[in-house]
Each structure stands twice: as C-alpha cells, then as structure tokens.
Design an enzyme around this catalytic site. Structure first.
Site, PDB file in Angstrom:
ATOM      1  CG  MET A  30      -2.185  -0.919   1.041  1.00 41.84           C
ATOM      2  SD  MET A  30      -3.562  -0.736   1.569  1.00 41.84           S
ATOM      3  CE  MET A  30      -3.006  -0.648   3.938  1.00 41.84           C
ATOM      4  N   GLY A  31       2.139   0.859  -0.129  1.00 41.73           N
ATOM      5  CA  GLY A  31       2.746   2.217  -0.452  1.00 41.73           C
ATOM      6  C   GLY A  31       3.592   2.596   0.898  1.00 41.73           C
ATOM      7  CB  ALA A  32       3.690   5.394   3.376  1.00 44.40           C
ATOM      8  CG  HIS A  37       6.825  -1.848   2.141  1.00 45.39           C
ATOM      9  ND1 HIS A  37       6.935  -0.690   3.013  1.00 45.39           N
ATOM     10  CD2 HIS A  37       5.647  -2.658   2.200  1.00 45.39           C
ATOM     11  CE1 HIS A  37       5.683  -0.239   3.597  1.00 45.39           C
ATOM     12  NE2 HIS A  37       5.858  -1.732   3.266  1.00 45.39           N
ATOM     13  CD  GLN A  61      -5.416  -3.885   2.995  1.00 46.01           C
ATOM     14  OE1 GLN A  61      -6.113  -4.159   1.834  1.00 46.01           O
ATOM     15  NE2 GLN A  61      -5.454  -4.029   3.830  1.00 46.01           N
ATOM     16  CE  LYS A 150       4.655  -5.107  12.358  1.00 47.22           C
ATOM     17  NZ  LYS A 150       3.627  -4.376  11.911  1.00 47.22           N
ATOM     18  CG  ASP A 151       1.202  -7.435   8.160  1.00 47.32           C
ATOM     19  OD1 ASP A 151       0.608  -7.084   9.749  1.00 47.32           O
ATOM     20  OD2 ASP A 151       1.397  -6.041   7.507  1.00 47.32           O
ATOM     21  CB  SER A 187       3.785   2.916   7.869  1.00 47.48           C
ATOM     22  OG  SER A 187       3.792   1.711   7.031  1.00 47.48           O
TER      23      SER A 187
HETATM   24  O1  PAF Z   1      -0.028  -5.474   4.254  1.00 46.28           O
HETATM   25  C1  PAF Z   1      -0.303  -4.759   3.366  1.00 46.28           C
HETATM   26  O2  PAF Z   1      -0.188  -3.883   2.704  1.00 46.28           O
HETATM   27  C2  PAF Z   1      -1.738  -4.892   2.257  1.00 46.28           C
HETATM   28  O3  PAF Z   1      -2.765  -5.861   3.302  1.00 46.28           O
HETATM   29  C3  PAF Z   1      -2.034  -5.637   1.262  1.00 46.28           C
HETATM   30  C4  PAF Z   1      -1.628  -7.220   1.169  1.00 46.28           C
HETATM   31  C5  PAF Z   1      -1.406  -4.718   0.471  1.00 46.28           C
HETATM   32  C6  PAF Z   1      -3.336  -5.631   0.060  1.00 46.28           C
HETATM   33  O4  PAF Z   1      -4.311  -4.505   0.376  1.00 46.28           O
END
Ligand code: PAF
Length: 281
Positions: A30-32, A37, A61, A150-151, A187
């Site tokens: 989702m950038g940033a 990343h 989401q 991490k997630d 972030s």
């Molecule tokens: O982990 C994230 O940044 C978001 O949940 C993802 C996987 C890009 C989906 O929008």
C-alpha cells in the site's frame, strides 16, 4: 522501472514477458515504503526474472474512513526507493481502476481466521485484503507472491485463499526486518518517540523468551513469563498475546506432534498499535 497505471497496460506488458517464459513475482503493497517492504523486493529478486510491485491503498480493508484518508501516499519517494532496489514494474492503479462501478461483491469463507485476533479487532479487514489480493493475482497471474511474516495472520489468510481457489501461486514469506532494538519495522513504529522505541524492546524480548524455552516449559508458563517481561514496562498495554497453531491461529494449551506453532502479540504503546510474532516450530 516501468510504471503502469491501468490493468490493460500491465496485462499487455506481462503477456509479452510470459511468452518469453519469464518467472514473475508479485509484491503487493500500500506504499509508504520502508526497509521492510524493500526487503520483500530483495527477497523476491533472486527467485524471479521480473518483480512486479503494486502500490494501492485499498479502501475495502479499512474500517475507519479517517484512517484511509490519513494513510500516507509519498509516491515520488516510493518510486525512488523501488528503483533503488531494482524493481522491474510498478503497478499504480487508481481506485476506479481496481473498483469500477458495479464491481462484483466479494466474500470468502475464511472461517475462524476471519474472526480471531486481527479479524476481531478489524471486522471485514481480511475480506478487503483478500478481495484486492485476489484481483491482483487474477491480473498479474504471478508464479510467486511475496508477503511479510510481520503480518502473520494476513499471510495465513492469503495461503488459505490460494488453497480454496486452487491458485497456481507459490507464497514467499519474507522474514521480519527489525531495527537495532529488535522492533519490527512498520509504518506505525515511526510514530513512536525515542523513549517509546526503547520501551518497545520488551516486545521482542518477551517473544524471544517464549522461543528460547519453547521445548522445555509449558505453554501457560511461557505466556506468564512473557507477560512478566512486558509488565516491567507499564507503558505497554497488551491487546493479545498467544501461542497458536500456525495455519489456523487457534490458541493452544499443549503441543501436538507434527504441528507448527507461532507466538503472536499486539500491544499499545504511546497510542500506537504494535503487532509482532515469532515462529516457534
Ligand atoms: O499488507 C498490506 O500492505 C496490504 O494488506 C496488502 C497485502 C497490500 C493488500 O492491500
């Protein structure tokens, strides 16, 4: 790095690459972007010919419209960072491109995974995540897709979706990147003060204590010890701390042969919600 803004442009470019049998890895974000990343791209690169990163702040989401609005979008910086790690393609669609009017409604039965831990605290979150990731999978049809450990719950949710929908995609789980204090990069961590960052060290300490004694102590004892470490930092409020079976994230009280386990934690510190985990077996 090529940048594509529409599905059509991206698909045309990918078709040509696939005709040349190029192996493609998708890194959805989702950038940033931060080092965490970039580590996904670095992790993917040796395994693949072409790395496609998507940057899309996915509205479905987010539970809180203010959170969505406030979500940082430093796109120029993100582009520079992706170029610095040799990303091949950036997909940067608009909301209209990903969710055209009269778009289909989405629901996938993720069972308990959708209701516990992050699912409980962010209702509908994993429906939104799977909706966009499925769209991206359908579009890119990657050989590999890279997500951060991490997630952890998100990774298990995506894994379940891949199985349920029988998608020919292999998931690459990229290890957690930590700062010198052991704090998992995200972030949100950027919002902690220097003192907060020191205090947050207790999170990794408590997870490490669980891992070090995993085979020798009972689960209730492991959790109690971890809580004792965290209690030394009264600024930390635990939202949840559990030892779970890895694929379902169901909490366990004793171990079974042949299963994998993970310790998961979410705490609040200085108004910031910090989430972390450690793989135990
Ligand atoms: O982990 C994230 O940044 C978001 O949940 C993802 C996987 C890009 C989906 O929008």
């Amino acid at each position: 790095m090529e940048i594509y803004y529409t599905k059509k442009e991206l698909q045309l470019a990918l078709e040509a690459l696939k005709l040349n049998n190029k192996v493609i890895t998708l890194v959805p974000t989702m950038g940033a972007l931060h080092e965490g990343h970039l580590s996904l791209i670095n992790f993917a690169k040796p395994k693949t010919d072409i790395t496609v990163c998507s940057i899309f702040v996915n509205p479905t989401q987010f539970n809180d419209p203010k959170d969505l609005e406030k979500y940082p979008r430093p796109i120029e910086k993100d582009i520079q960072l992706l170029e610095s790690v040799g990303c091949d393609i950036l997909f940067l669609p608009s909301v209209e491109e990903m969710y055209p009017p009269n778009d289909e409604t989405w629901h996938i039965d993720l069972g308990e995974l959708d209701r516990i831990w992050e699912g409980e605290h962010r209702p509908g979150h994993f429906q939104g995540v799977t909706q966009i990731v499925h769209k991206l999978f359908e579009l890119v049809k990657p050989d590999y897709a890279c997500f951060g450990q991490k997630d952890f719950q998100q990774v298990m949710v995506i894994q379940k979706m891949i199985q349920m929908k029988n998608l020919p995609i292999q998931l690459l789980i990229c290890p957690i990147i930590r700062n010198a204090n052991g704090l998992a990069l995200s972030s949100r961590n950027a919002r902690l003060s220097d003192e907060g960052r020191e205090i947050a060290l207790a999170i990794f300490k408590s997870l490490n204590a669980i891992k070090s004694n995993f085979k020798s102590k009972s689960i209730p004892n492991l959790l109690e010890e971890a809580r004792t470490i965290l209690a030394q930092q009264p600024e930390i409020t635990i939202e949840y701390l559990s030892i779970c079976e890895s694929s379902t994230l169901s909490p366990v009280t004793k171990l079974e042969e042949g299963k994998s386990y993970v310790a998961i934690i979410t705490v609040w510190l200085e108004g910031v919600r910090l989430i972390d985990n450690i793989i135990l077996s």
